[in-house]
Design a protein around this motif. Sequence first.
Motif, short mmCIF file in Angstrom:
data_model
loop_
_atom_site.label_atom_id
_atom_site.label_comp_id
_atom_site.label_asym_id
_atom_site.label_seq_id
_atom_site.Cartn_x
_atom_site.Cartn_y
_atom_site.Cartn_z
N ARG A 246 0.58 -1.48 0.14
CA ARG A 246 -0.21 0.53 0.04
C ARG A 246 0.96 1.50 0.12
O ARG A 246 0.40 2.34 -0.04
CB ARG A 246 -1.28 0.22 1.17
CG ARG A 246 -2.36 -1.30 0.56
CD ARG A 246 -3.11 -1.43 2.27
NE ARG A 246 -4.27 -2.14 2.10
CZ ARG A 246 -4.98 -3.27 2.55
NH1 ARG A 246 -4.69 -2.60 3.52
NH2 ARG A 246 -5.96 -3.64 2.23
N LYS A 247 2.30 1.20 0.81
CA LYS A 247 3.24 1.98 0.32
C LYS A 247 3.30 2.75 -1.41
O LYS A 247 4.93 3.62 -1.26
CB LYS A 247 3.96 2.30 1.66
CG LYS A 247 4.97 3.87 1.41
CD LYS A 247 5.61 2.99 2.19
CE LYS A 247 6.44 4.55 3.14
NZ LYS A 247 5.57 5.19 3.48
N GLY A 248 3.04 1.68 -2.72
CA GLY A 248 3.73 1.01 -3.19
C GLY A 248 4.43 0.63 -4.00
O GLY A 248 4.72 0.15 -5.19
N ILE A 249 5.11 -0.52 -2.72
CA ILE A 249 5.88 -1.24 -3.69
C ILE A 249 5.23 -2.56 -4.15
O ILE A 249 4.31 -3.16 -3.61
CB ILE A 249 6.09 -1.38 -2.74
CG1 ILE A 249 7.38 -0.72 -1.88
CG2 ILE A 249 8.32 -2.23 -2.85
CD1 ILE A 249 8.41 0.55 -3.00
N PRO A 250 5.39 -3.26 -5.66
CA PRO A 250 4.91 -4.00 -5.65
C PRO A 250 5.56 -5.04 -4.61
O PRO A 250 6.96 -5.38 -4.99
CB PRO A 250 5.24 -4.16 -6.99
CG PRO A 250 6.48 -3.16 -7.35
CD PRO A 250 6.67 -2.11 -6.30
N VAL A 251 4.61 -5.92 -4.29
CA VAL A 251 5.42 -6.85 -2.98
C VAL A 251 4.86 -8.56 -3.60
O VAL A 251 3.51 -9.22 -4.54
CB VAL A 251 4.70 -6.69 -2.10
CG1 VAL A 251 5.39 -8.14 -1.19
CG2 VAL A 251 5.24 -5.31 -1.90
N SER A 252 5.60 -9.54 -3.34
CA SER A 252 5.37 -10.91 -3.35
C SER A 252 5.66 -11.54 -2.39
O SER A 252 6.32 -11.50 -1.72
CB SER A 252 5.82 -11.39 -5.31
OG SER A 252 5.21 -10.69 -6.67
N GLY A 253 5.34 -12.48 -2.52
CA GLY A 253 5.09 -13.91 -1.47
C GLY A 253 5.53 -14.58 -1.47
O GLY A 253 4.92 -15.36 -2.47
N ILE A 254 6.23 -16.15 -0.61
CA ILE A 254 5.95 -16.96 -0.03
C ILE A 254 5.45 -17.39 0.85
O ILE A 254 6.58 -16.93 1.72
CB ILE A 254 7.72 -17.37 -0.58
CG1 ILE A 254 7.87 -17.79 -2.14
CG2 ILE A 254 7.76 -19.06 -0.09
CD1 ILE A 254 9.88 -17.78 -2.28
N GLU A 255 4.88 -18.65 1.23
CA GLU A 255 4.15 -18.82 2.44
C GLU A 255 3.98 -20.24 2.33
O GLU A 255 3.11 -20.81 1.61
CB GLU A 255 2.73 -18.28 2.58
CG GLU A 255 2.29 -18.55 3.42
CD GLU A 255 3.14 -18.60 5.01
OE1 GLU A 255 3.05 -19.38 6.01
OE2 GLU A 255 3.88 -17.22 5.88
N LEU A 256 4.53 -21.06 3.10
CA LEU A 256 4.24 -22.29 3.39
C LEU A 256 2.70 -22.89 3.84
O LEU A 256 2.59 -24.10 3.86
CB LEU A 256 5.16 -22.89 4.51
CG LEU A 256 5.36 -24.69 4.98
CD1 LEU A 256 5.96 -25.56 3.25
CD2 LEU A 256 6.20 -25.10 5.97
N SER A 257 1.69 -22.22 4.62
CA SER A 257 1.01 -22.28 5.31
C SER A 257 -0.07 -21.92 4.78
O SER A 257 -0.41 -20.02 4.09
CB SER A 257 0.83 -22.15 6.83
OG SER A 257 -0.64 -21.64 7.15
N VAL B 207 3.17 -17.48 -3.80
CA VAL B 207 3.19 -19.22 -3.69
C VAL B 207 3.18 -19.91 -3.03
O VAL B 207 3.70 -19.40 -1.91
CB VAL B 207 4.68 -19.35 -5.16
CG1 VAL B 207 5.42 -20.55 -4.89
CG2 VAL B 207 5.23 -18.46 -6.34
N THR B 208 2.96 -20.68 -2.61
CA THR B 208 2.68 -21.54 -1.26
C THR B 208 3.96 -22.76 -1.80
O THR B 208 4.24 -23.40 -2.79
CB THR B 208 1.29 -22.60 -1.68
OG1 THR B 208 0.28 -21.44 -1.08
CG2 THR B 208 1.11 -23.55 -0.44
N VAL C 202 10.46 -21.26 -5.76
CA VAL C 202 10.51 -20.07 -7.38
C VAL C 202 9.33 -19.42 -7.35
O VAL C 202 8.56 -19.40 -7.21
CB VAL C 202 11.22 -20.87 -7.75
CG1 VAL C 202 11.01 -19.66 -9.30
CG2 VAL C 202 12.33 -21.72 -7.85
N VAL C 203 9.39 -18.02 -7.24
CA VAL C 203 8.62 -16.81 -7.92
C VAL C 203 9.00 -16.06 -8.71
O VAL C 203 9.83 -15.94 -9.14
CB VAL C 203 8.22 -15.99 -6.39
CG1 VAL C 203 6.78 -14.36 -7.11
CG2 VAL C 203 7.84 -16.14 -5.61
#
Length: 256
Positions: free
Chosen positions: A60-71, A90-91, A98-99
């Motif tokens: 929301r601050k304007g940075i493109p963000v992706s994530g990796i999360e196991l759960s 990506v789960t 890999v994203v």
Amino acid sequence: MTSSDLWTEEQAQGYDDQGWDMFSPERIDPVVDFLAGLAGEGAALEFASGTGRIAVPLRRKGIPVSGIELSQPMTDRLRAKISEDELPVVTGDMATAVVPGEFVLVYLVFNTIGNLRTQAEQVRCFRNAARHLQPGGAFVVEVFVPPLRRLPPGQVAVPFEVSEGHTGFDTLDPVTQQGTSHHFHRRPDGTYRYGDHNFRYVWPSELDLMAQLAGMSLVRRTEDWVGTPFTGDSERHVSVWRNTSAQTTWSEPAPR
């Protein structure tokens, strides 16, 4: 197969309502400001993105963000706050998943490097960060310094928070570097909910060696997100390593 604890549906449902200050603006804003300054105009990737405590305000601050999360249950909680299009996740295991794309910033906050409970997995995590970073990109880790100086002979537990709403202590094994966090959260009716979490603690110098093995070098280590110098008395650190395959020069985060 990963050694990490897998957060359950029950744990995920209560994660954002634990009754302590990890979700306060005073805790979150300095983290987001620091990471946004590092990311600049580029994209960021969070390892162990959870319910989006940091990823959502950073996006929301304007940075493109992706994530990796196991759960998956943790990501389901995230989806109540923000869409997949806005913050893709990506789960999988942060040591191997890999994203798509390339990032100027990969980060791990709030001790989550310890979720990987073997040294080999932690090494692979650094290599996975380097794999995702563009030349000159930064890998940031926030983690506590193992509190063994507070563990006299015969004692197995170290408290890390004692408050009205939350009491927490770690049990530590100095031989295996294995630990367990024990949490007692006070409910409104005065009863307590217990939860535990297993981890492997890791030393700053050990992390630096992992970074070297992944082709990264240390450029900054402070006690906190606002730049307090790291000393022998510091109980935690925020460390930044640079992908040394780069020709670009790393600089301090710009004020935002």
